[in-house]
Design a protein around this motif. Structure first.
Motif, PDB file in Angstrom:
ATOM      1  N   ALA A   1     -61.134 -16.639  -3.462  1.00  0.00           N
ATOM      2  CA  ALA A   1     -60.228 -17.350  -4.371  1.00  0.00           C
ATOM      3  C   ALA A   1     -59.602 -18.570  -3.703  1.00  0.00           C
ATOM      4  O   ALA A   1     -59.399 -19.608  -4.338  1.00  0.00           O
ATOM      5  N   GLN A   2     -59.302 -18.482  -2.397  1.00  0.00           N
ATOM      6  CA  GLN A   2     -58.678 -19.602  -1.682  1.00  0.00           C
ATOM      7  C   GLN A   2     -59.688 -20.661  -1.263  1.00  0.00           C
ATOM      8  O   GLN A   2     -59.316 -21.798  -0.977  1.00  0.00           O
ATOM      9  N   HIS A   3     -60.961 -20.277  -1.196  1.00  0.00           N
ATOM     10  CA  HIS A   3     -62.015 -21.207  -0.774  1.00  0.00           C
ATOM     11  C   HIS A   3     -63.190 -21.106  -1.739  1.00  0.00           C
ATOM     12  O   HIS A   3     -64.291 -20.780  -1.335  1.00  0.00           O
ATOM     13  N   ARG A   4     -62.955 -21.354  -2.999  1.00  0.00           N
ATOM     14  CA  ARG A   4     -64.054 -21.235  -3.963  1.00  0.00           C
ATOM     15  C   ARG A   4     -64.757 -22.567  -4.178  1.00  0.00           C
ATOM     16  O   ARG A   4     -65.911 -22.605  -4.626  1.00  0.00           O
ATOM     17  N   LEU A   5     -64.072 -23.662  -3.866  1.00  0.00           N
ATOM     18  CA  LEU A   5     -64.666 -24.992  -3.985  1.00  0.00           C
ATOM     19  C   LEU A   5     -64.481 -25.707  -2.650  1.00  0.00           C
ATOM     20  O   LEU A   5     -63.354 -25.965  -2.224  1.00  0.00           O
TER      21      LEU A   5
ATOM     22  N   GLY B   1     -64.021 -22.846 -12.031  1.00  0.00           N
ATOM     23  CA  GLY B   1     -63.925 -21.654 -11.195  1.00  0.00           C
ATOM     24  C   GLY B   1     -65.225 -21.200 -10.573  1.00  0.00           C
ATOM     25  O   GLY B   1     -65.303 -20.093 -10.034  1.00  0.00           O
ATOM     26  N   ALA B   2     -66.255 -22.021 -10.636  1.00  0.00           N
ATOM     27  CA  ALA B   2     -67.545 -21.658 -10.045  1.00  0.00           C
ATOM     28  C   ALA B   2     -67.519 -21.882  -8.535  1.00  0.00           C
ATOM     29  O   ALA B   2     -66.810 -22.765  -8.030  1.00  0.00           O
ATOM     30  N   ARG B   3     -68.295 -21.084  -7.807  1.00  0.00           N
ATOM     31  CA  ARG B   3     -68.459 -21.324  -6.378  1.00  0.00           C
ATOM     32  C   ARG B   3     -69.210 -22.643  -6.190  1.00  0.00           C
ATOM     33  O   ARG B   3     -70.304 -22.824  -6.742  1.00  0.00           O
ATOM     34  N   THR B   4     -68.600 -23.536  -5.432  1.00  0.00           N
ATOM     35  CA  THR B   4     -69.111 -24.905  -5.350  1.00  0.00           C
ATOM     36  C   THR B   4     -69.036 -25.438  -3.933  1.00  0.00           C
ATOM     37  O   THR B   4     -68.067 -25.175  -3.205  1.00  0.00           O
ATOM     38  N   ILE B   5     -70.060 -26.171  -3.543  1.00  0.00           N
ATOM     39  CA  ILE B   5     -70.020 -26.995  -2.331  1.00  0.00           C
ATOM     40  C   ILE B   5     -70.289 -28.435  -2.759  1.00  0.00           C
ATOM     41  O   ILE B   5     -71.322 -28.723  -3.373  1.00  0.00           O
ATOM     42  N   TYR B   6     -69.340 -29.301  -2.459  1.00  0.00           N
ATOM     43  CA  TYR B   6     -69.510 -30.727  -2.743  1.00  0.00           C
ATOM     44  C   TYR B   6     -69.648 -31.420  -1.395  1.00  0.00           C
ATOM     45  O   TYR B   6     -68.670 -31.645  -0.690  1.00  0.00           O
TER      46      TYR B   6
END
Length: 560
Positions: free
Chosen positions: A372-376, A486-491
């Protein structure tokens, strides 16, 4: 036996709702490369790709079901190769054999014999498959269900009767070497009926049907009042059949038959003769087939592509592990968790280059945590520092784990994604109409409308094709929208300013998911390829390029 639905992809009772990996993601995650590493056969590659990309599901039970099957397949390499061969043989019989073909007419003697041989092969396959699956301590629900289904076939009383009847019929038919025909004649010696007098276990030594018939006509005592075959009856060959022609003979006494026993004409005539006699036998055989072979062979052979999928991946990972590369069974979290904890994760594509060079030691693994703290994650770092490699590694790990395949990592726990979406730079040929920035914006909007909270989204240098100010403006709104989703994301981006404003972004949008800055390490000017959660170092992409090629003020003037 009732028709059953067996699958090595979905557990019993599962809804079986699958999503297909989008074509862009298939390209960005190098799916073709992975399939080529797993199999060198084009047909197998196509099947592997279809299964790998076509069965994504967020159902934890389905993913756990696949993981358990793959682990069983991995544990018993000899068993699986043997089972694969048997399944291939059953599939060949079902697809190309004659014993399941519909035929309204009574089957001929020759077709019956072919069917008996094919069914005999099928019986052997079931027996060997039974021995294979019952000879190991299987743990997975899927392979246990397959074993129980084969056991049900094997122990079914109908199968035992089928085996016994086929053995008896084969024993009888294998002894057939000749058929004695009886021909009824009218007053003009024209045939008006043909029947079988006997089926014999010995071959006739001479041929010449017309000659034999005419020899009998010339000897009155050989014309019988009964159909009894006299002992020692011989077939006499004709040396010159032209001598048998008479001016007043209007029709041949019987159809002219070639003396070649393999001739199609001869076979057709005999087929017509024996069809009526064999009608009852073949009907019984068809009834047995419809009750046993058709259903069971269809159910079992439908599993062949799925089984092959696991077998080929198991062989590939076994080879990689033997060279020292780490793989682990993925652990599945509960539904809705939207998490991932990876230790020692690396990109599968690195194996090929490493195995040809320095080996596993040349690969730098990473730890990464979605929660939750590191979802994006906004991933920044030095140019060519491994950002794209890590981004792709996460996508490949999810893709393998969703299919139950071991993951290139020391440990990997995750909740399954409903799909994986990627936004990597497009081919220039695809951007001519809208321009690169327009194409990127259009493609991201389509991605966003398809994705959900349970998706995995990977962005690689998105919106970097314009000026920094314009790109930053778009990227800022994109990150806010992804945080809300709220999706797991890496930008993965070179816009360090975006990562520096993580706290502001988190305060702007109310969401159960928080954004975090992820930094790709750069120690003393050298690439470490290690990531850690931390603010960016502050250097821009241009500054990094300038340092790399020695064109900063300090480097150019010697004041460094």
């Amino acid at each position: 036996m009732p028709m059953k639905k067996l699958s090595l992809i979905d557990p019993p009772g599962a809804e079986g709702v699958h999503h297909k990996l989008p074509p862009e993601a298939q390209s960005d995650l190098s799916v073709d490369f992975i399939c080529a590493e797993v199999s060198d056969k084009p047909a197998e590659r196509a099947l592997i790709k279809s299964l790998l990309t076509g069965n994504l599901t967020p159902d934890p039970r389905a993913v756990e079901y696949r993981c358990a099957i793959f682990e069983d397949v991995y544990r018993f390499p000899g068993l699986c190769e043997r089972v694969q061969e048997l399944l291939d043989k059953i599939d060949f019989l079902r697809s190309y054999g004659s014993f399941l073909k519909e035929n309204e007419e009574a089957s001929s003697l020759w077709e019956l014999i072919h069917r008996l041989n094919e069914i005999g092969d099928y019986i052997v396959c079931i027996e060997e498959l039974y021995d294979c699956l019952c000879g190991e301590e299987l743990r997975s629900e899927g392979l246990c269900l397959l074993r129980d289904y084969v056991r049900e076939i094997y122990e079914d009383s109908g199968f035992a009767h089928l085996k016994k009847d086929i053995a008896a019929l084969k024993q009888d038919t294998e002894r057939i070497r000749s058929v004695t025909l009886g021909v009824n004649l009218n007053e003009r010696y024209e045939p008006n009926g043909v029947g079988i007098i006997s089926v014999n276990s010995r071959s006739f030594q001479k041929t010449g049907i017309i000659s034999n018939f005419c020899d009998f006509l010339g000897r009155e005592d050989d014309i019988q009042d009964s159909l009894e075959v006299k002992p020692g009856a011989a077939i006499r060959a004709v040396k010159d059949e032209n001598k048998l022609n008479r001016k007043k003979v209007l029709k041949p006494l019987i159809p002219t038959l070639p003396e070649d026993p393999e001739s199609g004409d001869l076979m057709n005539v005999l087929d017509r003769v024996v069809s009526h006699m064999l009608a009852g036998t073949t009907k019984k055989l068809k009834r047995m087939l419809s009750e046993h072979v058709e259903i069971s062979s269809y159910v079992i052979t439908s599993l062949i592509p799925q089984f092959m999928f696991y077998v080929r991946f198991a062989a590939y990972i076994r080879k990689c592990r033997s060279q020292g590369f780490a793989f682990c069974r993925p652990q599945v979290s509960g539904e809705g968790a939207r998490d991932m904890q990876a230790e020692g994760l690396y990109n599968l594509k690195l194996i090929k280059g490493a195995s040809e060079g320095e080996g596993p030691a040349s690969i730098v693994p990473n730890d990464l945590d979605f929660c939750a703290q590191h979802r994006l994650y906004i991933l920044t770092g030095a140019n060519r520092g491994g950002k794209t490699t890590l981004t792709q590694a996460v996508g490949i790990a999810f893709l393998l784990a969703q299919n139950g395949i071991f993951v290139p990592a020391q440990s990997f726990r995750f909740s399954p994604a409903d799909n994986i979406f990627t936004h990597f730079p497009a081919d220039e040929n695809k951007t001519m109409d809208l321009g690169r920035l327009g194409e990127e914006a259009k493609r991201f909007r389509e991605l966003y409308t398809q994705a959900g909270a349970h998706s995995l989204i990977l962005l690689n240098e998105s919106f970097s094709s314009t000026s920094f100010e314009e790109g930053f403006y778009i990227a800022y709104d994109v990150v806010k929208s992804l945080k809300l989703l709220g999706a797991r994301t890496i930008y993965n981006t070179h816009m360090h300013k975006l990562a520096q404003q993580v706290d502001e972004l988190n305060g702007t949008v109310e969401s159960d998911s928080q954004a975090a800055s992820l930094m790709m390490g750069d120690q003393s000017g050298s690439r470490s390829y290690k990531v850690h959660v931390a603010p960016p170092e502050g250097r821009s992409y241009a500054q990094d390029i300038a340092r790399k090629y020695g064109v900063t003020f300090e480097q150019l003037t010697g004041r460094a």
